[in-house]
Design an enzyme around this catalytic site. Structure first.
Site, PDB file in Angstrom:
ATOM      1  N   LYS A  94      -4.613  -5.435  -8.169  1.00 14.45           N
ATOM      2  CA  LYS A  94      -4.872  -4.248  -7.339  1.00 14.45           C
ATOM      3  C   LYS A  94      -6.154  -4.488  -6.573  1.00 14.45           C
ATOM      4  O   LYS A  94      -7.052  -5.190  -7.059  1.00 14.45           O
ATOM      5  CB  LYS A  94      -5.045  -3.011  -8.227  1.00 14.45           C
TER       6      LYS A  94
HETATM    7  N1  GLU Z   1       1.320  -0.105  -4.479  1.00 13.11           N
HETATM    8  C1  GLU Z   1       2.669  -0.076  -4.941  1.00 13.11           C
HETATM    9  C2  GLU Z   1       2.724   0.176  -6.446  1.00 13.11           C
HETATM   10  O1  GLU Z   1       1.786   0.687  -7.021  1.00 13.11           O
HETATM   11  C3  GLU Z   1       3.448  -1.303  -4.498  1.00 13.11           C
HETATM   12  C4  GLU Z   1       2.939  -2.609  -4.987  1.00 13.11           C
HETATM   13  C5  GLU Z   1       3.695  -3.777  -4.378  1.00 13.11           C
HETATM   14  O2  GLU Z   1       4.694  -3.577  -3.712  1.00 13.11           O
HETATM   15  O3  GLU Z   1       3.240  -4.897  -4.609  1.00 13.11           O
HETATM   16  O4  GLU Z   1       3.709  -0.069  -7.087  1.00 13.11           O
END
Ligand code: GLU
Length: 404
Positions: A94
């Site tokens: 993240k």
């Molecule tokens: N931000 C989204 C999540 O929390 C997508 C993450 C992604 O597609 O890599 O699942």
């Protein structure tokens, strides 16, 4: 706490627990950016890779005033568990930049994005760490990241991020994927209860990308959407709301309230209305020990990350609410991100039907994996999802062994 319970039940040894608790890599960058008025501001950004045991790290980048390193650590591990539950070959990551997108111009956001990308350039890449959109970032942000990364590599590298615009290697169906994933797991849960969509009353919290899509697709599948909850109140209609018309009303007036085909209601009260499926698809910690005991839904389908507190879990379990936990229910987004990465690497793009069919297969399989794990180990669905995820990641770590 959920991690500890799952690790305990699996009997994971201390060493593996330590590995799973510690992010594999963390970077903090201070990014100087020229604002529109000529002043220089320094923004702090992070990228945390929790695990790369099962494949490249994967996870979104958010722009928000309250981003912190601790939050990034927690959300990065969340991504590891999600990818493991969906059984897609990624670890978790993240990232984020502390900033307030509401007061920044597009030009300022572009400069922040590009400089942030340049600073974390050595840590990301299609084989290493693949960012995606998250809170207050979107397809345009991903296009800037892809372009900045590609300029440095001297060739176009579309697979470095997912959630891109279609014309730049994005995948069909990515935008709707999280909401569509919620629909698929909800349908699977109905089958368990012998319920039909036409007889199912749904309340959805959040008319954003996840909740809005889930509500619209559920309505399309025959469910009766009897309530929509937003931050300023709720709209109810026992005969079913027209979600598209309600979304149009909100665009026109700035609020879901005052919709002619529904009744306004209190936001907190609407959570407690009788319904079959409740879909919290907005913020964290909305189902707490204060309201969990009065939730009347049979099925809780968690579209958001972390809508339910640990204390609420115990109450829901006692009241036999069937929980489809977030690390299962909202994996549709990252699953189609995986498809996007595959398509970019192959340079061969799928039609939307294929994307949706493959998403459905993965959602059904992970749902069944979690449910059978719960039955086998006599635990609730959330514990089962964590156990399954920890088990998969721990097995990968054990098989790889430690490099020393
Ligand atoms: N931000 C989204 C999540 O929390 C997508 C993450 C992604 O597609 O890599 O699942």
């Amino acid at each position: 706490m959920r991690f500890d319970e799952a690790a305990e039940r699996l009997g994971l040894d201390d060493g593996i627990r330590k590995v799973l608790r510690s992010p594999a890599m963390e970077v903090t960058v201070n990014i100087p950016v020229v604002l529109d008025d000529g002043r220089v501001e320094v923004f702090t950004g992070y990228r945390v890779q929790h695990s790369i045991a099962r494949g490249p790290a994967k996870g979104g980048i958010r722009f928000a005033p309250d981003v912190s390193l601790d939050e990034m650590r927690a959300l990065a591990s969340w991504m590891t568990w999600k990818c493991a539950v969906a059984n897609i070959p990624f670890g978790g990551a993240k990232g984020g930049v502390i900033c307030d997108p509401a007061i920044l111009s597009d030009g300022e956001l572009e400069r922040i994005t590009r400089r942030y990308t340049a600073e974390i350039l050595d840590f990301i890449g299609p084989e290493r760490d693949v960012p995606a959109p998250d809170v207050s970032t979107n397809e345009q942000t991903m296009a800037w990241i892809m372009d900045t990364y590609s300029m440095h590599k001297r060739h176009t590298v579309t697979a470095v991020v997912t959630g891109k615009p279609l014309t730049l290697g994005g995948s069909r169906g990515r935008r709707e994927a999280t909401g569509r994933g919620c629909l698929f797991v909800a349908l699977q849960a109905l089958k368990k209860f012998g319920m039909k969509p036409e007889e199912t009353r749904v309340i959805v919290q959040g008319l954003g990308n996840v909740g809005g899509t889930a509500a619209r697709l559920m309505q399309g599948a025959g469910f009766k959407i009897i309530g929509i909850i937003e931050y300023d109140g709720a709209v109810l209609n026992q005969n079913g709301l027209d979600v598209t018309a309600l979304a149009r009303h909100r665009t026109e007036t700035g609020s879901i309230l005052g919709f002619s085909e529904g009744e306004d209601a209190d936001r907190d009260e609407a959570f407690l209305m009788p319904c079959d499926v409740l879909v919290p698809a907005a913020r964290e910690n909305v189902i707490t020990s204060a309201n969990a005991g009065r939730i009347q839904a049979k099925i809780l389908c968690e579209g958001a990350n972390g809508p339910t507190t640990s204390a609420a879990d115990a109450i829901l379990a006692e009241n036999r609410v069937f929980v489809i936990p977030d690390i299962l229910a909202n994996t549709g987004g990252v699953t189609v991100s995986y498809f996007e990465w595959v398509q970019d690497r192959q340079g061969y793009f799928w039609n939307e039907k294929l994307v949706n069919t493959r998403l459905e297969e993965i959602m059904i399989e992970s749902f069944e994996d979690v449910i059978s794990y719960a039955a086998k180990h006599h635990v609730h669905n959330r514990t089962a999802a964590y156990m399954l995820a920890l088990d998969r990641v721990a097995s990968a770590i054990k098989l790889r062994g430690l490099y020393a």
